[in-house]
Design a protein around this motif. Structure first.
Motif, PDB file in Angstrom:
ATOM      1  N   ASP A 196       1.597  35.469  -7.285  1.00 38.92           N
ATOM      2  CA  ASP A 196       0.724  35.748  -6.404  1.00 38.92           C
ATOM      3  C   ASP A 196       0.057  34.163  -6.074  1.00 38.92           C
ATOM      4  N   VAL A 197       0.139  34.277  -4.660  1.00 36.51           N
ATOM      5  CA  VAL A 197      -0.335  32.888  -4.207  1.00 36.51           C
ATOM      6  C   VAL A 197      -1.530  33.415  -3.393  1.00 36.51           C
ATOM      7  N   GLN A 198      -2.784  32.589  -3.551  1.00 36.83           N
ATOM      8  CA  GLN A 198      -3.922  32.742  -2.903  1.00 36.83           C
ATOM      9  C   GLN A 198      -4.404  31.550  -2.419  1.00 36.83           C
ATOM     10  N   LEU A 199      -5.076  31.524  -1.142  1.00 43.08           N
ATOM     11  CA  LEU A 199      -5.671  30.386  -0.498  1.00 43.08           C
ATOM     12  C   LEU A 199      -7.005  30.605  -0.984  1.00 43.08           C
ATOM     13  N   VAL A 200      -7.537  29.517  -1.677  1.00 49.17           N
ATOM     14  CA  VAL A 200      -8.716  29.890  -2.309  1.00 49.17           C
ATOM     15  C   VAL A 200     -10.013  29.026  -1.622  1.00 49.17           C
ATOM     16  N   LYS A 201      -9.627  27.781  -0.883  1.00 51.27           N
ATOM     17  CA  LYS A 201     -10.663  26.887  -0.257  1.00 51.27           C
ATOM     18  C   LYS A 201      -9.903  26.182   0.708  1.00 51.27           C
ATOM     19  N   VAL A 202     -10.926  25.654   1.756  1.00 57.90           N
ATOM     20  CA  VAL A 202     -10.475  25.113   3.078  1.00 57.90           C
ATOM     21  C   VAL A 202     -11.495  23.790   3.032  1.00 57.90           C
ATOM     22  N   ASP A 203     -11.178  22.756   2.902  1.00 55.24           N
ATOM     23  CA  ASP A 203     -12.112  21.687   3.173  1.00 55.24           C
ATOM     24  C   ASP A 203     -11.791  20.888   4.255  1.00 55.24           C
ATOM     25  N   VAL A 204     -12.729  20.390   5.067  1.00 60.88           N
ATOM     26  CA  VAL A 204     -12.670  19.613   6.296  1.00 60.88           C
ATOM     27  C   VAL A 204     -12.830  18.361   5.812  1.00 60.88           C
ATOM     28  N   ILE A 205     -11.641  17.201   6.021  1.00 61.76           N
ATOM     29  CA  ILE A 205     -11.860  15.957   5.465  1.00 61.76           C
ATOM     30  C   ILE A 205     -12.136  15.097   6.777  1.00 61.76           C
ATOM     31  N   LYS A 206     -11.799  15.055   7.908  1.00 60.15           N
ATOM     32  CA  LYS A 206     -12.013  14.443   8.922  1.00 60.15           C
ATOM     33  C   LYS A 206     -12.118  15.267  10.255  1.00 60.15           C
ATOM     34  N   ALA A 207     -13.090  15.266  11.197  1.00 62.66           N
ATOM     35  CA  ALA A 207     -13.020  16.011  12.430  1.00 62.66           C
ATOM     36  C   ALA A 207     -13.412  15.014  13.569  1.00 62.66           C
TER      37      ALA A 207
ATOM     38  N   LEU B 179      -5.941  22.345   2.320  1.00 61.73           N
ATOM     39  CA  LEU B 179      -5.824  23.862   1.954  1.00 61.73           C
ATOM     40  C   LEU B 179      -5.654  23.732   0.381  1.00 61.73           C
ATOM     41  N   TYR B 180      -6.575  24.640  -0.214  1.00 64.83           N
ATOM     42  CA  TYR B 180      -6.299  24.667  -1.828  1.00 64.83           C
ATOM     43  C   TYR B 180      -5.899  26.131  -2.336  1.00 64.83           C
ATOM     44  N   PHE B 181      -4.856  26.309  -2.927  1.00 60.91           N
ATOM     45  CA  PHE B 181      -4.130  27.289  -3.277  1.00 60.91           C
ATOM     46  C   PHE B 181      -4.101  27.656  -4.774  1.00 60.91           C
ATOM     47  N   ARG B 182      -3.882  28.722  -5.326  1.00 64.76           N
ATOM     48  CA  ARG B 182      -3.639  29.096  -6.703  1.00 64.76           C
ATOM     49  C   ARG B 182      -2.673  29.988  -6.772  1.00 64.76           C
TER      50      ARG B 182
ATOM     51  N   HIS C 216      -3.089  25.344  -9.717  1.00 63.01           N
ATOM     52  CA  HIS C 216      -3.595  25.037  -8.370  1.00 63.01           C
ATOM     53  C   HIS C 216      -3.095  23.761  -7.608  1.00 63.01           C
ATOM     54  N   PHE C 217      -2.766  23.936  -6.446  1.00 58.54           N
ATOM     55  CA  PHE C 217      -2.238  22.841  -5.676  1.00 58.54           C
ATOM     56  C   PHE C 217      -3.050  23.020  -4.267  1.00 58.54           C
ATOM     57  N   ASP C 218      -2.841  21.725  -3.572  1.00 55.33           N
ATOM     58  CA  ASP C 218      -3.594  21.457  -2.445  1.00 55.33           C
ATOM     59  C   ASP C 218      -2.650  20.942  -1.509  1.00 55.33           C
TER      60      ASP C 218
ATOM     61  N   ARG D 279      14.382  30.735  -4.769  1.00 55.91           N
ATOM     62  CA  ARG D 279      13.811  32.115  -4.021  1.00 55.91           C
ATOM     63  C   ARG D 279      12.424  31.862  -3.161  1.00 55.91           C
ATOM     64  N   SER D 280      12.344  32.385  -2.145  1.00 62.61           N
ATOM     65  CA  SER D 280      11.388  32.183  -1.206  1.00 62.61           C
ATOM     66  C   SER D 280      10.201  33.227  -1.333  1.00 62.61           C
ATOM     67  N   VAL D 281       8.798  32.912  -1.350  1.00 66.65           N
ATOM     68  CA  VAL D 281       7.785  34.002  -1.789  1.00 66.65           C
ATOM     69  C   VAL D 281       6.949  33.907  -0.560  1.00 66.65           C
ATOM     70  N   HIS D 282       6.924  35.028   0.119  1.00 70.48           N
ATOM     71  CA  HIS D 282       6.068  34.827   1.478  1.00 70.48           C
ATOM     72  C   HIS D 282       4.550  34.871   0.943  1.00 70.48           C
ATOM     73  N   VAL D 283       3.834  34.156   1.985  1.00 68.96           N
ATOM     74  CA  VAL D 283       2.263  34.257   1.840  1.00 68.96           C
ATOM     75  C   VAL D 283       1.917  34.766   3.062  1.00 68.96           C
ATOM     76  N   SER D 284       0.841  35.385   3.321  1.00 72.67           N
ATOM     77  CA  SER D 284       0.361  35.743   4.378  1.00 72.67           C
ATOM     78  C   SER D 284      -1.160  36.195   4.330  1.00 72.67           C
ATOM     79  N   ARG D 285      -2.046  35.327   4.911  1.00 74.03           N
ATOM     80  CA  ARG D 285      -3.534  35.748   4.850  1.00 74.03           C
ATOM     81  C   ARG D 285      -4.060  35.997   6.277  1.00 74.03           C
ATOM     82  N   ASN D 286      -4.989  36.924   6.322  1.00 71.41           N
ATOM     83  CA  ASN D 286      -5.537  37.068   7.725  1.00 71.41           C
ATOM     84  C   ASN D 286      -7.085  37.461   7.452  1.00 71.41           C
ATOM     85  N   GLY D 287      -7.884  36.997   8.254  1.00 76.67           N
ATOM     86  CA  GLY D 287      -9.250  37.079   8.151  1.00 76.67           C
ATOM     87  C   GLY D 287      -9.998  36.709   9.431  1.00 76.67           C
TER      88      GLY D 287
END
Length: 165
Positions: free
Chosen positions: A38-49, A58-61, A104-106, A147-155
């Motif tokens: 199970d792959v989850q996007l847990v956080k998004v940080d803006v570093i520079k804008a 993008l932070y994943f678990r 956890h990885f980013d 094997r590739s595991v597909h990740v899809s998150r919508n919101g």
């Protein structure tokens, strides 16, 4: 006494059968009782804008439901905002997720919103209206026979929630 040619032939056959039995074991592991992590996007940080370049992280678990550790070889991803492609890329980070464990990885993401500035400004004209986002990707698992595991998150995000009063 065996000749050298016979000895080489026997060794070759033994290696061939050893390889076949090893492949059968890998195939059983990857199809028999293997459960996709199970792959989850847990956080998004803006570093520079900045005007011409934006940098996010993008932070994943990843949770491994299997009885064996899961090697991960990277992630291919794309990020869309209201169907506009904002960024796509690849992470080459290798790590292993322990059996029944998590890791956890980013992933750093760079984009240039300048080419989409008209569409973004139009979407921000109504700060109470939601903006759709979509993250798609493939996590590459396994070593030799991956094997590739597909990740899809919508919101949706509501821009007004992020504008200070």
């Amino acid at each position: 006494m065996l000749s050298q040619a016979q000895t080489i032939r026997i060794i070759s056959l033994l290696m061939f059968f050893g390889l076949l039995s090893g492949l059968a074991g890998c195939s059983t592991w990857m199809t028999g009782g293997f459960k996709d992590p199970d792959v989850q996007l847990v956080k998004v940080d803006v570093i520079k804008a900045r005007l011409l370049e934006q940098e996010f992280r993008l932070y994943f678990r990843i949770d491994n439901p299997n009885n064996v550790s899961l090697p991960v070889r990277g992630l291919d991803y794309s990020v869309h905002l209201n169907e506009m492609m904002l960024a796509e890329g690849h992470s080459n980070e290798w790590f292993s997720v322990p059996a029944h464990g998590r890791h956890h990885f980013d992933v750093p993401v760079r984009t240039n919103l300048w080419r989409h500035v008209r569409q973004i400004v139009k979407a921000l004209e109504k700060p109470d209206q939601p903006i759709r986002y979509r993250l798609q990707g493939e996590v590459k698992t396994g070593m030799l026979f991956g094997r590739s595991v597909h990740v899809s998150r919508n919101g949706e995000i509501i821009p007004g929630d992020f504008i200070p009063e």
